[in-house]
Every structure is written in structure tokens, then in C-alpha cells.
Design an enzyme around this catalytic site. Structure first.
Site, PDB file in Angstrom:
ATOM      1  N   ARG A 117      -2.446  17.286 -27.109  1.00 11.25           N
ATOM      2  CA  ARG A 117      -2.766  18.432 -26.254  1.00 11.25           C
ATOM      3  C   ARG A 117      -3.840  19.218 -27.004  1.00 11.25           C
ATOM      4  NH1 ARG A 117       0.011  21.496 -22.157  1.00 11.25           N
ATOM      5  NH2 ARG A 117      -0.465  23.722 -22.243  1.00 11.25           N
ATOM      6  N   HIS A 144      -5.638  17.412 -16.995  1.00 13.97           N
ATOM      7  CA  HIS A 144      -4.212  17.529 -17.331  1.00 13.97           C
ATOM      8  C   HIS A 144      -3.467  16.427 -16.556  1.00 13.97           C
ATOM      9  CE1 HIS A 144      -0.603  19.044 -18.869  1.00 13.97           C
ATOM     10  NE2 HIS A 144      -0.628  20.298 -18.458  1.00 13.97           N
ATOM     11  N   GLN A 147       0.466  16.331 -16.056  1.00 11.79           N
ATOM     12  CA  GLN A 147       0.942  17.342 -15.115  1.00 11.79           C
ATOM     13  C   GLN A 147       0.855  16.833 -13.688  1.00 11.79           C
ATOM     14  OE1 GLN A 147       2.213  20.708 -15.445  1.00 11.79           O
ATOM     15  NE2 GLN A 147       2.612  20.233 -13.285  1.00 11.79           N
ATOM     16  N   ASP A 241      -2.696  28.333  -9.868  1.00 11.22           N
ATOM     17  CA  ASP A 241      -2.812  28.156 -11.315  1.00 11.22           C
ATOM     18  C   ASP A 241      -3.395  29.448 -11.872  1.00 11.22           C
ATOM     19  OD1 ASP A 241      -2.762  27.071 -13.837  1.00 11.22           O
ATOM     20  OD2 ASP A 241      -4.294  25.553 -13.477  1.00 11.22           O
ATOM     21  N   CYS A 282       1.896  24.787 -11.689  1.00 11.72           N
ATOM     22  CA  CYS A 282       2.196  24.010 -12.894  1.00 11.72           C
ATOM     23  C   CYS A 282       2.957  24.825 -13.932  1.00 11.72           C
ATOM     24  CB  CYS A 282       0.903  23.458 -13.489  1.00 11.72           C
ATOM     25  SG  CYS A 282      -0.257  24.728 -14.049  1.00 11.72           S
ATOM     26  N   ARG A 310       8.118  16.949 -15.034  1.00 10.56           N
ATOM     27  CA  ARG A 310       7.338  16.666 -16.235  1.00 10.56           C
ATOM     28  C   ARG A 310       8.123  15.711 -17.122  1.00 10.56           C
ATOM     29  NH1 ARG A 310       3.392  20.030 -17.971  1.00 10.56           N
ATOM     30  NH2 ARG A 310       2.971  18.289 -19.379  1.00 10.56           N
TER      31      ARG A 310
END
Length: 348
Positions: A117, A144, A147, A241, A282, A310
Site C-alpha cells: 500500500r 485501488h 477495493q 469517496d 469504500c 474486503r
């Protein structure tokens, strides 16, 4: 004594697959991962997950903090019988005292998967180029992918009655974030009508749109990029988001002024979308900014199903990327090594 070299020195193994972006995968390959996600989720509910990562480790590099990414990968590895290591910039010499290539080679010798990450896509791509084990992009500056595997799987679990995945219209309201790009790519690959709704200055760049429109030509999806919030009408899913992220703190006030209140997902916006529209995010969410608390906690919100998935996604990715490496030793092989080691231990 001359020891045989580890097979991990075999760079560029032809069968080695990384998970850096969903565009690297065919629709059929992604469908296989979704099917595996469903099976593993069902097995987890029955407390009967096969130990498909037994004896394996995932080294997790974090240049950015995380709740869902860290917890989901650590838990996934444990449930599957393996182990996860948390590696922060304080723990390793990534790009500082040790160059990226050497870091990738070293971790490859000790771990079976690398998850990174990172701040810059070049970092995770560089790790993949120099690693002999699968590398997973746990987030970078423009993507991402883990996700959105959870996101699309959650959409599949909550399909409106009578609709298939490629019947959906999905609206992402807000900034052109790494989640926005990844959703744009995967949704158009599955024939979904994807809308990015936001101020012109913060809309998806042309390079992203070009990738998405190529997907549309192949798979039959549609792409709309607009500043008109009325485009939420008749959408099946509204997605929010953050309006600003790490590294954008200096732009905070300018960004909030551009997005608020017009692009905040409220109960009124959900009503405009239609009575069957559902809400996704998310997380983490700045409630009362990109969305209201009423929407987050409302009956049409599936954000916590999305968050749980996830874990579903990470279990599937760990298995999918390593299952060809699973070799169960015979009883004879186990006994041979046990006897040799026991014999030595008795002498020392």
C-alpha cells in the site's frame, strides 16, 4: 557445505501473476476470482475454510495507514492457515538504505506474497518487476484494485430484482480518486454504465476515460463524465469517496468549496436516484461532507457489507495467486526430514 540455491532466485517466472490492476486481467479471470470469493465466503460462514495458505506468509508494506486493508489481509492469511507481517517504513529500508529492487528480492526469499500500500504506483510496479512471488497492489496514487474487487462482488450480492450486473448504472459522485479510476475500469469491463459526476476540475482525466471507453467497445458498457448531479436519476448505485486525501491537505478548503454542498450524497439525492437505489462507500467516510450520516446508516446503505467483503476479496486473491504452488509432501517425505532433524538434535 554447498547449499542449493533457492528457487526464489528465478526471476520472471512465466507462470507468475501479480495483481497490480484489474486491467491486467481478462473478464473471465476476474469472474473466476469472484466465484472463488463466493465459495470462500460461504466456507467462512460455515467455519470450514480450507487451509489453502497453510505455511505461507504475506509481507505487507504500508507507506500509508489503513484500517480495512491491514485487517482484511492479516485476517485472510490467518483464516487460510498462513501468516501476515506488517512492514511500515520504520520497519524496512524501502527506497532509503536499500533500493526497491533489492527489497523485492529479499522479501521474495522469505514470503510467498507481497502486498504493498504505497504512495506511488511506480513503487508497487517496481516491487513486482523484482519479485519472484506475487505482488498485490493494496492501494497506490491512482489505483485501488483490491477495493473494487470487494465493491463489484458486493454489487453482485445486492443486484436489484430482475437485473444482471451488466444492467446496472453506477454513479460515482466526487473527486477522481484511485477508487474512482479502479471502479471506472472494472465496471466498464463488466458492461456496466459507469458515471463519474463531479466538478469539471476534479473529473477523471482523459487517459482514464480512454481506457474505460476501450472496455466499453469490447464489453458493451457505457461511460458518462459530467458535472450535472441530475445524472443520478435512475441510477442503481451511488458511490461516494473522500473529497481530499493524504497529500492534499493544502487543498482542503478549495476542494470542500468545490464539492459542497452540491455533490454531497444526501437522502434527497438518493430519492432522486430512485426508490431502489443503494449507497456504497469504500470508507473511511467524512460524514456530513461527501455523504450524510443519515445515508450511511440508512436502510439503503450497504457500506458495511462492502467493508466485510474486503476480507472476502483478500482471501480469494491470496489463494488465486498461490494455489498452483501448493504441494503437499508425502508421509515418506515428512518422515525423512523429521528423522534427519531429530537425529541431529539428539547429537547437539
Amino acid at each position: 557445505m554447498r547449499m542449493p540455491s533457492s528457487s526464489a532466485t528465478n526471476l520472471n517466472k512465466p507462470e507468475l501473476k501479480h495483481f497490480l490492476k484489474t486491467q491486467d486481467y481478462t473478464r473471465k479471470e476476474l469472474e473466476d476470482i469472484f466465484e472463488l470469493m463466493g465459495m470462500l465466503k460461504e466456507a467462512r460462514r460455515a467455519n470450514a475454510v480450507p487451509q489453502l495458505f497453510k505455511g505461507k506468509s504475506v509481507g505487507m508494506i504500508f507507506e500509508q495507514p489503513s484500517t480495512r486493508t491491514r485487517i482484511s489481509f492479516e485476517t485472510a492469511a490467518t483464516i487460510l492457515g498462513g501468516h501476515a507481517l506488517f512492514l511500515s517504513p520504520k520497519d524496512i529500508h524501502l527506497g532509503a538504505k536499500e533500493n526497491l529492487a533489492d527489497t523485492g528480492r529479499v522479501i521474495s526469499r522469505m514470503c510467498d506474497v507481497i502486498m504493498a500500500r504505497v504512495d506511488d504506483h511506480k513503487t508497487v510496479a517496481g516491487l513486482a518487476e523484482n519479485s519472484t512471488v506475487p505482488v498485490i497492489n493494496g492501494l497506490c496514487d491512482w489505483l485501488h484494485p483490491t477495493q473494487v474487487m470487494a465493491d463489484v462482488f458486493t454489487m453482485m450480492e445486492h443486484l436489484p430484482e430482475g437485473k444482471k450486473l451488466d444492467d446496472l448504472t453506477v454513479a460515482f459522485i466526487g473527486d477522481a480518486t484511485n477508487v474512482c479510476s479502479s471502479l471506472m475500469f472494472i465496471c466498464t469491463k463488466f458492461g456496466i454504465h459507469f458515471k463519474h459526476i463531479g466538478p469539471e476540475k476534479y473529473q477523471a482525466p482523459q487517459t482514464w476515460q480512454d481506457i474505460a471507453r476501450e472496455n466499453c467497445e469490447t464489453y458493451g458498457g457505457r461511460l458518462t463524465v459530467t458535472d450535472d448531479v441530475n445524472e443520478v436519476e435512475d441510477c442503481d448505485i451511488l458511490i461516494a469517496d473522500s473529497f481530499y486525501w493524504f497529500g492534499q491537505e493544502a487543498e482542503k478548503e478549495e476542494r470542500l468549496a468545490a464539492f459542497m454542498p452540491e455533490y454531497v450524497i444526501t437522502e434527497e439525492m438518493m430519492a432522486k436516484a430512485g426508490e431502489n437505489a443503494i449507497f456504497m462507500h469504500c470508507l473511511p467516510a467524512n460524514d456530513q461532507r461527501e455523504c450524510t450520516r443519515e445515508v450511511m446508516d440508512g436502510p439503503r446503505s450497504i457500506i458495511f457489507d462492502e467493508a466485510e467483503n474486503r476480507l472476502t476479496a483478500q482471501m480469494a486473491l491470496l489463494v488465486y495467486l498461490t494455489h498452483k504452488d501448493i504441494e503437499q509432501p508425502s508421509e515418506e517425505t515428512l518422515a525423512y526430514h523429521q528423522d534427519r532433524i531429530d537425529s541431529l538434535l539428539q547429537r547437539i
